[in-house]
Design an enzyme around this catalytic site. Structure first.
Site, PDB file in Angstrom:
ATOM      1  N   LYS A   1       0.865  -1.194   0.000  1.00 40.62           N
ATOM      2  CA  LYS A   1       0.000   0.000   0.000  1.00 40.62           C
ATOM      3  C   LYS A   1       0.892   1.230   0.000  1.00 40.62           C
ATOM      4  O   LYS A   1       1.468   1.606   1.023  1.00 40.62           O
ATOM      5  CB  LYS A   1      -0.897   0.044   1.241  1.00 40.62           C
ATOM      6  CG  LYS A   1      -1.911   1.166   1.148  1.00 40.62           C
ATOM      7  CD  LYS A   1      -2.465   1.597   2.484  1.00 40.62           C
ATOM      8  CE  LYS A   1      -1.774   2.794   3.058  1.00 40.62           C
ATOM      9  NZ  LYS A   1      -1.783   4.035   2.283  1.00 40.62           N
TER      10      LYS A   1
ATOM     11  N   GLY B   1       5.888   5.347   9.369  1.00 37.73           N
ATOM     12  CA  GLY B   1       4.823   6.328   9.541  1.00 37.73           C
ATOM     13  C   GLY B   1       4.974   7.034  10.870  1.00 37.73           C
ATOM     14  O   GLY B   1       6.057   7.077  11.446  1.00 37.73           O
ATOM     15  N   SER B   2       3.858   7.548  11.357  1.00 37.77           N
ATOM     16  CA  SER B   2       3.915   8.309  12.603  1.00 37.77           C
ATOM     17  C   SER B   2       3.906   7.365  13.808  1.00 37.77           C
ATOM     18  O   SER B   2       3.510   6.200  13.709  1.00 37.77           O
ATOM     19  CB  SER B   2       2.709   9.239  12.688  1.00 37.77           C
ATOM     20  OG  SER B   2       1.539   8.460  12.869  1.00 37.77           O
TER      21      SER B   2
ATOM     22  N   GLY C   1       1.939   3.798  14.298  1.00 37.15           N
ATOM     23  CA  GLY C   1       2.723   2.631  14.713  1.00 37.15           C
ATOM     24  C   GLY C   1       2.103   1.935  15.908  1.00 37.15           C
ATOM     25  O   GLY C   1       1.977   0.700  15.924  1.00 37.15           O
TER      26      GLY C   1
ATOM     27  N   GLU D   1       8.975   1.845  11.724  1.00 36.31           N
ATOM     28  CA  GLU D   1       9.980   2.910  11.631  1.00 36.31           C
ATOM     29  C   GLU D   1       9.180   4.206  11.773  1.00 36.31           C
ATOM     30  O   GLU D   1       8.420   4.587  10.894  1.00 36.31           O
ATOM     31  CB  GLU D   1      10.716   2.765  10.296  1.00 36.31           C
ATOM     32  CG  GLU D   1      11.410   3.981   9.761  1.00 36.31           C
ATOM     33  CD  GLU D   1      12.373   4.595  10.737  1.00 36.31           C
ATOM     34  OE1 GLU D   1      12.928   3.884  11.592  1.00 36.31           O
ATOM     35  OE2 GLU D   1      12.557   5.808  10.659  1.00 36.31           O
TER      36      GLU D   1
ATOM     37  N   CYS E   1      12.638  11.522   8.295  1.00 39.50           N
ATOM     38  CA  CYS E   1      12.643  11.045   9.689  1.00 39.50           C
ATOM     39  C   CYS E   1      13.955  11.420  10.342  1.00 39.50           C
ATOM     40  O   CYS E   1      14.039  11.539  11.552  1.00 39.50           O
ATOM     41  CB  CYS E   1      12.506   9.536   9.727  1.00 39.50           C
ATOM     42  SG  CYS E   1      11.070   8.943   8.902  1.00 39.50           S
TER      43      CYS E   1
ATOM     44  N   GLU F   1       7.910  16.110  16.834  1.00 39.52           N
ATOM     45  CA  GLU F   1       8.324  16.031  15.435  1.00 39.52           C
ATOM     46  C   GLU F   1       7.473  16.986  14.602  1.00 39.52           C
ATOM     47  O   GLU F   1       6.248  16.910  14.623  1.00 39.52           O
ATOM     48  CB  GLU F   1       8.170  14.607  14.907  1.00 39.52           C
ATOM     49  CG  GLU F   1       8.756  14.452  13.522  1.00 39.52           C
ATOM     50  CD  GLU F   1       8.771  13.014  13.037  1.00 39.52           C
ATOM     51  OE1 GLU F   1       7.767  12.315  13.220  1.00 39.52           O
ATOM     52  OE2 GLU F   1       9.799  12.605  12.462  1.00 39.52           O
TER      53      GLU F   1
HETATM   54  C1  UN1 Z   1      13.528   8.728   6.142  1.00 40.78           C
HETATM   55  O1  UN1 Z   1      13.558   9.920   6.328  1.00 40.78           O
HETATM   56  O2  UN1 Z   1      12.559   8.041   6.537  1.00 40.78           O
HETATM   57  O3  UN1 Z   1      19.479   8.925   5.820  1.00 40.78           O
HETATM   58  C2  UN1 Z   1      14.569   8.020   5.378  1.00 40.78           C
HETATM   59  C3  UN1 Z   1      18.620   9.499   5.171  1.00 40.78           C
HETATM   60  C4  UN1 Z   1      18.026   8.821   3.962  1.00 40.78           C
HETATM   61  C5  UN1 Z   1      16.802   8.052   4.339  1.00 40.78           C
HETATM   62  C6  UN1 Z   1      15.824   8.791   5.194  1.00 40.78           C
HETATM   63  N1  UN1 Z   1      19.001   7.956   3.362  1.00 40.78           N
HETATM   64  O4  UN1 Z   1      18.216  10.612   5.459  1.00 40.78           O
END
Ligand code: UN1
Length: 522
Positions: A202, A255-256, A260, A277, A311, A412
């Site tokens: 998805k 996701g958030s 999660g 993650e 992230c 965040e």
């Molecule tokens: C993400 O933001 O979920 O190290 C991934 C990094 C990238 C991947 C980020 N290679 O910022």
């Protein structure tokens, strides 16, 4: 295109916009896309659809099936049926399909990057990097087809052999975000596939075209029918149906934190493997002895790259007081030099954020920071000049004199906003860096090797950088974080295989007699 034709239909206007904004790229228009289930492109059972539009200028990109539970059921049935055969395909052969996939991605890198600049909004150099990350993962995981190493150990008994092997698990539900629309699907799907699992995917509703291109290329690379299926639609309908389906044995979600936790709870009854993650609140520490220009480059890249929508983005900068004023001055000047614009324009430094909701959330944090008494040094507003009002643009924003416990230093934001936090010492810096609920990435700028090693040991994150920003993970080391960033699993590297395999320990007794472990050992 002749002038008169320009006004004919709305679709014509969109095509014209595509032509204007995506030089060198095949026109997409507003094509209608489908789900891919059991080797066929099909509409949602309900017949409902949703639109993907560009965050850069609002142009329509495609129409997608708004799927529901019945579509998920069909896709899971197809994946389950395909598993029986796929798990028996020799792993090196599975790997060869991934090599072909990597080559197809490489051949189409520029087209995919152009599409990404339109559908997701990131600037072209970064969009190419996103595709490159998936190419790297294809070749890395393709190679796993000839490794998938287990262990052999001696036995405590005579004439007995033992080993552990990785076994595929079954149907994997893959739920991906929009911020790395090609890289993150590759992190999840390629290890799952090489290990012999089948997939229901998805993609994020903000980047469905990229998700569907990803699947098209996997199919072109030679994946057998049913091994990968794509079901478009929202998290509430498609995501939840996937998580609850008894035949989906593994869920991998980026996701958030809130999503999660909900996924983990929903999957608990089925005792599914869940890989999460989630968020980050990543800090860069700058000590008095740092190379300040290097630090500024690292901060600008990590805070404002991908418009702060990683992230791993640096949304906190923890600065020793001796260099605080100088660093602040250099950083604000650098941020003010950044040019906002559409990702496909050559001179754009910072693209749009993903949608209106994100823009509102990011802007609300500017209000929160002000109310908390932080000093707004630059930015803090929606950008709407020079046609930017057609998209979702936010000025790179820096707050100064931030206290570690302020909300802008704790929550965040997922946008181009960063907070400068003054501290007196390395100890205080590490305490502040660790004083958040997330633990994804961290960084320290220092020329003192002893301090660098202390930071490597004491920063409570899954990733730590020395003299570099908080972004830039490579595919062959584990990716993920501590605390609320996840639930202990990792993507990428060898660690990714742990999410998508079960260990089986095998004992072969060739003594011809019954030998009892722990008993007949003398
Ligand atoms: C993400 O933001 O979920 O190290 C991934 C990094 C990238 C991947 C980020 N290679 O910022």
């Amino acid at each position: 295109m002749p002038r008169a034709e320009r006004r004919t239909t709305q679709r014509g206007a969109r095509l014209l916009r595509n032509a204007l904004y995506t030089p060198g790229m095949a026109l997409l228009g507003t094509k209608t896309y489908k789900n891919y289930i059991a080797g066929e492109w099909v509409d949602a059972v309900s017949g409902e659809t949703f639109e993907s539009t560009s965050p850069a200028n609002g142009e329509a990109i495609g129409t997608f099936p708004l799927s529901g539970e019945e579509d998920v059921e069909r896709a899971v049935d197809a994946a389950k049926a395909a598993f029986d055969e796929w798990r028996l395909v020799p792993a090196p052969k599975r790997g060869e399909i991934l090599f072909r996939f990597g080559q197809l991605l490489a051949d189409q890198k520029e087209d995919l990057a152009q599409l990404m600049a339109r559908e997701m909004g990131k600037v072209l150099a970064e969009a190419r990097g996103d595709v490159q990350e998936a190419i790297d993962m294809s070749f890395y995981m393709g190679g796993e087809g000839r490794r998938l190493f287990g262990q052999t150990t001696p036995s405590e008994l005579r004439d007995k052999f033992q080993m552990s092997v990785r076994m595929p698990i079954g149907v994997v539900g893959v739920i991906t975000p929009w911020n790395f629309p090609i890289a993150i699907p590759s992190w999840k799907m390629l290890p799952a596939l090489v290990a012999g699992n089948t997939i229901v995917f998805k993609p994020a509703t903000d980047t469905p075209t990229l998700g569907e291109r990803f699947v098209e290329l996997l199919v072109e690379a030679g994946l057998p029918t049913g091994v990968v299926n794509v079901v478009h639609g929202g998290g509430g309908a498609v995501g939840e149906a996937l998580v609850r389906h008894p035949d989906v044995r593994v869920i991998s979600l980026t996701g958030s934190r809130e999503t999660g936790v909900a996924v983990l709870k929903a999957a608990a009854e089925g005792l599914k493997h869940v890989h999460l993650e989630l968020g980050g609140k990543n800090a860069i520490i700058v000590l008095d002895d740092a190379d300040l220009d290097l630090a500024v480059d690292g901060i600008v890249w990590s805070a404002f790259g991908t418009s702060g929508q990683r992230c791993t983005a640096a949304s906190r900068v923890i600065v020793q007081r001796g260099v605080y004023a100088e660093l602040q001055g250099k950083l604000v000047a650098a941020a003010e030099r950044l040019r906002l614009g559409a990702g496909w324009e050559d001179d754009t430094d910072v693209g749009p954020v993903i949608n209106e909701q994100a823009l509102e959330k990011i802007h609300s944090y500017t209000g929160i920071g002000r109310d908390e008494g932080a000093k707004l040094l630059t930015g803090g507003e929606v950008a709407s000049d020079n046609g930017l009002d057609r998209g979702f643009y936010y000025r790179p924003t820096i707050f100064g004199d931030v206290e570690p416990d302020m909300r802008i230093a704790q929550e965040e934001i997922f946008g181009p906003t960063t907070a400068l936090i003054p501290v007196d010492s390395l100890d205080e810096a590490i305490r502040a860096a660790n004083g958040v609920k997330y633990g994804l990435s961290s960084s320290i700028f220092t020329r003192d090797v002893n301090k660098a090693f202390r930071a490597m040991r004491d920063l409570d994150t899954g990733i730590t950088y020395i003299n570099a920003g908080t972004i830039g993970a490579e595919v062959h080391l584990p990716f993920g974080g501590t605390k609320d960033t996840g639930n202990g699993h990792r993507e990428a590297g060898q660690a990714a295989l742990d999410v998508f395999t079960e260990w089986k320990s095998i004992y072969v007794d060739y003594s011809g007699r019954l030998q009892k472990a722990q008993i007949d050992t003398d």
